[in-house]
Scaffold this active site. Structure first.
Site, PDB file in Angstrom:
ATOM      1  N   THR A 322       0.831  -1.204   0.000  1.00 26.24           N
ATOM      2  CA  THR A 322       0.000   0.000   0.000  1.00 26.24           C
ATOM      3  C   THR A 322       0.863   1.251   0.000  1.00 26.24           C
ATOM      4  OG1 THR A 322      -1.768  -1.135   1.216  1.00 26.24           O
ATOM      5  CG2 THR A 322      -1.788   1.265   1.270  1.00 26.24           C
ATOM      6  N   TRP A 325       2.626   1.505  -3.387  1.00 25.43           N
ATOM      7  CA  TRP A 325       1.677   1.912  -4.438  1.00 25.43           C
ATOM      8  C   TRP A 325       1.537   3.426  -4.479  1.00 25.43           C
ATOM      9  CZ3 TRP A 325      -2.875   4.685  -4.454  1.00 25.43           C
ATOM     10  CH2 TRP A 325      -3.648   4.617  -5.613  1.00 25.43           C
ATOM     11  N   HIS A 326       1.579   4.055  -3.307  1.00 25.78           N
ATOM     12  CA  HIS A 326       1.389   5.494  -3.267  1.00 25.78           C
ATOM     13  C   HIS A 326       2.587   6.270  -3.801  1.00 25.78           C
ATOM     14  CE1 HIS A 326      -2.102   4.695  -0.654  1.00 25.78           C
ATOM     15  NE2 HIS A 326      -2.485   5.906  -0.993  1.00 25.78           N
ATOM     16  N   GLY A 327       3.761   5.715  -3.714  1.00 30.08           N
ATOM     17  CA  GLY A 327       4.892   6.456  -4.235  1.00 30.08           C
ATOM     18  C   GLY A 327       6.195   5.692  -4.123  1.00 30.08           C
ATOM     19  N   PHE A 474       0.143   9.628  -8.177  1.00 23.33           N
ATOM     20  CA  PHE A 474       0.028   8.215  -7.873  1.00 23.33           C
ATOM     21  C   PHE A 474      -0.605   7.457  -9.024  1.00 23.33           C
ATOM     22  CE2 PHE A 474      -0.674  10.122  -3.484  1.00 23.33           C
ATOM     23  CZ  PHE A 474       0.669  10.268  -3.292  1.00 23.33           C
TER      24      PHE A 474
END
Length: 474
Positions: A322, A325-327, A474
């Site tokens: 998670t 995935w965001h950065g 994102f």
């Protein structure tokens, strides 16, 4: 192209509506939406439309291929290959330089810096994380037998590229909308509700999030070690409000736009800041992402079916993913693992203590404190910056900047109002919440409020060029 832009509000959207509603045939309407979606995406970066078309073609081919297979072994091999290729595309554009940075650090440690890898100038295609996850859900669902492979490539292309949720979600799973693509109704009630949700979302973004963002960005430009404790807490709280109103506002706009065209998208936020635990927070925050990871990663890893230790490991893996995935950065990974750690602690016994606690206010304070501290990692450019801000927050420092330098009565008023509207007011007055989500009836007061909000947002757009959007990266 941003939803919160004059080009979108007064040119693109009216043109799409006109072309959509002068036709009655659903196939033609889908063609209008598909063409508009590709144009919408190409507006900012035309060359990356080719990447999206490659993604569509790749997943369309594998979907048909998997759907025709009889051998479970071959199906597993095919879906694994498809997932790998999707993640390869995402990984190259989003994580290549991050991987090079890690590799160079390792080479520096073990080879004395004798060898280094070169970075590349790679622009991140807008929304690639969102539409890649949507494409993956389609292929995996075909493999599982949840849905039939889509033979009409234009239907699949519309699903992956549909402009309301293309660049910032919510992440729509194919099995939730496949019927709507081929059969849906556009009603006056749905149109009115869609406009209402869009208007409220636009106001969240323009009037609240942008105001908080300007203050937060200004504070982040100052020497962080000189902010002082009061300013550091103010920075963390304002960013907490900014990211909620920014992202939930965009989700509201996406849900509203979808409803205008007859699509029902899942809710993406359910007042997360009134949560009494981190577990509850993740049932309310970015719901489409958390349910995606639960359905396509957590459960396949074994979920909570293989013992406590394995459950804890699975949770940490999911929240590592998670964060990543965001950065592509250590700050995002730490943010993800930080939340994963609290979820593990709550499963180990803290959650039961929270449930037994008679004074619910302590639960709210605990959750709010964990979330606010977590956003510091999310916002900081580096882990060193995050450490400095947290040090300022939890070690009393006077700092050299007065709080009045950063905030004015407008910011204070909107911050107080933002805290109330992020869930407190709706909890105290359930009728307010019911009214905001009322789909069947649009009252005169709603029309007046929508007109006022659209006017204010338009004036804001005309008078200001500051219009950032967090989740675009994102």
């Amino acid at each position: 192209m941003l939803f919160s832009s004059l080009v979108f509000l007064w040119y693109f959207l009216p043109a799409v509506f006109f072309l959509y509603f002068i036709t009655k045939n659903l196939h033609i309407r889908n063609s209008v939406l598909l063409t508009a979606s590709l144009f919408f995406y190409a507006w900012g970066e035309p060359k990356y439309v080719i990447l999206m078309l490659v993604s569509i073609g790749l997943n369309y081919f594998f979907g048909l291929w998997i759907g025709r297979m009889q051998s479970k072994h071959r199906m597993r091999l095919a879906v694994t290959t498809c997932v790998f290729l999707n993640l390869l595309l995402l990984g190259y554009f989003k994580y290549f330089n991050f991987a090079v940075e890690i590799a160079n650090s390792l080479l520096s440690c073990f080879a004395g810096g004798a060898y280094t890898l070169s970075f590349r100038e790679i622009a991140l295609p807008v929304g690639i994380s969102f539409y890649t996850f949507q494409a993956l859900s389609y292929v995996v669902d075909v493999y599982r037998g949840t849905i039939q492979a889509q033979k009409n490539i234009f239907h699949l292309a519309l699903y992956i590229s549909f402009f309301p949720q293309l660049i910032a979600g919510p992440i729509v799973k194919y099995h939730d909308v496949c019927e709507q693509i081929g059969n849906r109704q556009c009603t006056a009630e749905g149109m009115a509700y869609g406009i209402k949700r869009f208007s409220y979302g636009l106001a969240k973004k323009m009037l609240f999030a942008n105001t908080f963002a300007a203050t937060v960005d200004w504070m982040m430009e100052k020497p962080l070690a000189q902010l002082g404790t009061v300013n550091a807490w103010m920075l963390a709280v304002l960013y907490t409000l900014q990211i909620y109103f920014d992202f939930s506002g965009y989700s509201d706009m996406a849900i509203g736009l979808g409803k205008m065209f007859g699509f029902d998208f899942m809710e993406n936020f359910n007042y997360p800041y009134i949560s009494t635990s981190i577990r509850e927070f993740w049932r309310r925050w970015h719901i489409s992402l958390s349910t995606w990871f639960r359905e396509y990663l957590y459960i396949p890893l074994g979920g909570n079916r293989k013992g406590q230790v394995r459950t804890y490991v699975n949770l940490l893996i999911v929240f590592f993913a998670t964060g990543l995935w965001h950065g592509a950065g250590a700050t995002f990974i730490i943010w993800g693992l930080y939340h994963g750690l609290f979820l593990v602690v709550e499963r180990m016994g803290l959650g039961k203590l929270l449930e037994k606690n008679c004074f619910r206010g302590l639960n709210h304070i605990y959750t709010a404190l964990v979330v606010v501290v977590g956003w510091v990692f999310f916002r900081a450019d580096t882990l060193a910056d995050a450490k400095v801000i947290l040090h300022q927050m939890f070690t009393w420092e006077n700092g050299i900047y007065p709080a009045s330098l950063f905030v004015n009565p407008k910011v204070i008023f909107l911050a107080v109002l933002g805290v109330l509207l992020s869930g407190i007011a709706q909890s105290i007055c359930p009728k307010l919440r019911e009214h905001l989500y009322e789909k069947e009836v649009t009252k005169t007061v709603d029309i007046v409020i929508m007109a006022v909000l659209l006017f204010l947002c338009t004036m804001y757009l005309v008078s200001s060029t500051y219009n950032p959007f967090i989740y675009f990266r994102f």
